[in-house]
Design a protein around this motif. Structure first.
Motif, short mmCIF file in Angstrom:
data_model
loop_
_atom_site.label_atom_id
_atom_site.label_comp_id
_atom_site.label_asym_id
_atom_site.label_seq_id
_atom_site.Cartn_x
_atom_site.Cartn_y
_atom_site.Cartn_z
N ASP A 128 1.86 8.73 -4.87
CA ASP A 128 2.61 9.52 -5.33
C ASP A 128 2.51 10.78 -4.18
OD1 ASP A 128 4.04 8.56 -7.18
OD2 ASP A 128 2.39 8.64 -8.70
N HIS A 129 3.83 11.51 -4.44
CA HIS A 129 4.00 12.63 -3.41
C HIS A 129 3.27 13.81 -4.32
CE1 HIS A 129 7.23 11.07 -1.24
NE2 HIS A 129 7.92 10.75 -2.28
N ASP A 130 1.93 14.16 -3.43
CA ASP A 130 1.24 15.29 -3.89
C ASP A 130 0.96 15.15 -5.43
OD1 ASP A 130 1.84 16.72 -1.47
OD2 ASP A 130 3.71 17.38 -2.22
N ILE A 170 6.19 15.92 7.46
CA ILE A 170 5.16 14.97 7.89
C ILE A 170 4.80 14.54 6.53
CG2 ILE A 170 3.33 14.42 8.97
CD1 ILE A 170 4.05 16.55 11.07
N HIS A 171 4.63 13.23 6.38
CA HIS A 171 3.88 12.52 5.19
C HIS A 171 2.68 12.10 5.42
CE1 HIS A 171 8.15 12.46 2.54
NE2 HIS A 171 7.68 13.56 3.00
N MET A 172 1.34 12.57 4.89
CA MET A 172 0.17 12.09 5.31
C MET A 172 -0.27 11.15 4.07
SD MET A 172 -1.66 11.76 8.03
CE MET A 172 -1.12 13.12 9.00
N ALA A 223 2.73 8.36 7.44
CA ALA A 223 3.69 7.28 6.71
C ALA A 223 4.85 7.31 7.67
CB ALA A 223 4.06 8.12 5.45
N HIS A 224 5.57 6.16 7.48
CA HIS A 224 6.78 6.03 8.28
C HIS A 224 7.15 6.84 9.29
CE1 HIS A 224 7.54 9.22 5.48
NE2 HIS A 224 7.53 8.64 4.45
N PRO A 225 6.53 6.59 10.45
CA PRO A 225 6.62 7.31 11.75
C PRO A 225 8.20 7.32 12.23
CG PRO A 225 5.24 5.66 12.11
CD PRO A 225 5.46 5.63 10.77
N SER A 237 6.00 -1.17 0.84
CA SER A 237 7.30 -1.20 0.36
C SER A 237 8.00 0.10 0.29
CB SER A 237 7.49 -1.86 -0.87
OG SER A 237 6.93 -1.16 -2.09
N ASP A 238 7.18 1.52 -0.03
CA ASP A 238 7.56 2.87 -0.34
C ASP A 238 8.45 2.57 -1.40
OD1 ASP A 238 7.87 5.30 -0.28
OD2 ASP A 238 8.78 5.62 1.64
N SER A 239 8.20 1.73 -2.27
CA SER A 239 9.01 1.56 -3.69
C SER A 239 9.43 2.72 -4.61
CB SER A 239 8.49 0.45 -4.61
OG SER A 239 9.18 0.24 -5.71
N ILE A 264 -2.43 8.67 -1.98
CA ILE A 264 -1.64 9.98 -2.12
C ILE A 264 -0.78 10.16 -0.95
CG2 ILE A 264 -3.05 11.67 -1.35
CD1 ILE A 264 -2.44 13.28 -3.56
N GLU A 265 0.47 10.72 -1.26
CA GLU A 265 1.23 10.91 0.07
C GLU A 265 1.52 12.40 0.02
OE1 GLU A 265 5.08 8.84 -0.02
OE2 GLU A 265 5.32 9.51 2.09
N LEU A 266 0.49 13.00 0.95
CA LEU A 266 0.69 14.58 1.09
C LEU A 266 1.74 15.13 1.92
CD1 LEU A 266 -3.08 15.40 1.34
CD2 LEU A 266 -1.79 15.86 -0.72
N LEU A 273 0.82 -1.37 0.09
CA LEU A 273 0.00 0.11 0.05
C LEU A 273 0.90 1.56 -0.03
CD1 LEU A 273 -2.94 -1.09 2.63
CD2 LEU A 273 -2.88 -1.45 0.05
N HIS A 274 2.06 1.09 -0.59
CA HIS A 274 2.84 2.45 -0.54
C HIS A 274 3.82 2.42 -1.68
CE1 HIS A 274 5.05 5.71 2.02
NE2 HIS A 274 5.20 5.96 0.65
N ILE A 275 3.67 2.82 -2.89
CA ILE A 275 4.30 2.65 -3.99
C ILE A 275 4.23 4.09 -4.92
CG2 ILE A 275 4.62 1.34 -6.25
CD1 ILE A 275 2.96 -0.68 -4.90
FE FE Z 1 7.10 9.20 2.36
#
Ligand code: FE
Ligand code: AMP
Ligand code: FE
Ligand code: ZN
Length: 283
Positions: free
Chosen positions: A39-41, A75-77, A190-192, A242-244, A64-66, A7-9
């Motif tokens: 994706d970032h923003d 901080i990535h939400m 994300a990834h605290p 995986s944050d691939s 989405i990764e805001l 759930l993180h690509i």
């Molecule tokens: Fe991130």
């Protein structure tokens, strides 16, 4: 075989190198039950993947990764199961992309003042269809031989507060949570362990945050244990991936984190409950 999800690509619509189609194909090849693009923003990768995955034997989860920030930290939400056509979400993302462009130019000025002459156009080209980010700057620095590796560019110059670092436009964590909820998604930090702002978790939880990312390649076993406890304490759902980025030397290939399908099932149930009511359109 047990059922897993990722759930993180990232895709090449932000700072990943893989296309959304490649993400879906790889998820299929690995036998994953579901993949989310975060994706970032950016939302475009989700649009492409949603269409491409339609007739395939894998579930596509929008994400989405805001970028968010309370003071000057990063901080990535993550937003999951969002309506990718939501107007205010799209407007926000478009505004961020314009600001990122200007930020990229400022980073180039910093590089030049440090004696590293790189044209903005070279960075723009590396970004391709994505908006400009630090990873593209790092790549350009490496290509020109100013650093020996992508990681070195971050370690010496691009880290938060570093000599080439320029802050980007960000929402506050509360604004990010609200925006994700407006788009009928779940908000997950994300990834605290990478973020290092544990003191904000209770605050964000009481601001409506839904979950915590536990499965992430940089998370050590002891950290996973710690964040599981925190999630339990504040009633947060558990997520991960995986944050691939598919970049050499970066952690995380698709499917590398074995995230059991049951966590996605729990997230869906939470979302149902969150948006249950007479006006629920099940977006
Ligand atoms: Fe991130
Ligand atoms: P930006 O959104 O332009 O500030 O870039 C942030 C992205 O840079 C993150 O999402 C990561 O992909 C990457 N990044 C941040 N810190 C590091 C690091 N120390 N090493 C490698 N990549 C990093
Ligand atoms: Fe990234
Ligand atoms: Zn990410």
């Amino acid at each position: 075989m047990a059922d897993y999800v990722d759930l993180h690509i990232h895709t090449d619509f932000s700072d990943g190198l893989q296309t959304p189609e490649e993400v879906i194909d790889q998820g299929l090849a690995l036998g994953l039950k579901a993949v989310a693009i975060t994706d970032h923003d950016a939302l475009e990768g989700c649009r492409v993947a949603a269409t491409y995955a339609r007739d395939k034997d894998i579930e596509f989860i929008t994400g989405i990764e805001l970028s968010a920030s309370q003071t000057d930290e990063d901080i990535h939400m993550l937003g999951y199961m969002i309506d990718i056509d939501h107007q205010r979400l799209n407007e926000t993302v478009e505004k961020f992309q314009l600001i990122r462009q200007e930020r990229g130019k400022k980073m180039v000025e910093r590089l030049v003042s440090l004696g590293m002459k790189i044209d903005f156009d070279a960075i723009r080209e590396l970004a391709g269809k994505a908006s400009v980010g630090r990873p593209h700057v790092a790549e350009a620095m490496f290509n020109r031989g100013f650093v020996l590796s992508y990681e070195e560019a971050f370690r010496k110059y691009l880290y938060v507060g570093g000599p080439v670092y320029v802050p980007k436009a960000k929402l506050t964590p509360q604004e990010a949570i609200n925006l994700i909820h407006e788009a009928r998604g779940l908000a997950v930090m994300a990834h605290p362990a990478l973020t290092g702002k544990d003191d904000l978790i209770p605050i964000m939880a009481s601001a409506g945050m839904d979950g915590l990312e536990i499965y992430h390649p940089v998370h050590k076993r002891s950290q996973r244990k710690k964040y599981r406890k925190i999630a339990e304490k504040f009633g947060l759902t558990i997520s991960g991936g995986s944050d691939s980025h598919n970049r050499k030397g970066r952690y995380g290939d698709i499917g590398e984190e074995k995230v059991p399908l049951e966590y996605l099932t729990a997230m869906k149930a939470r979302r149902e409950k969150l948006f249950a009511g007479p006006d629920n359109q099940g977006a």
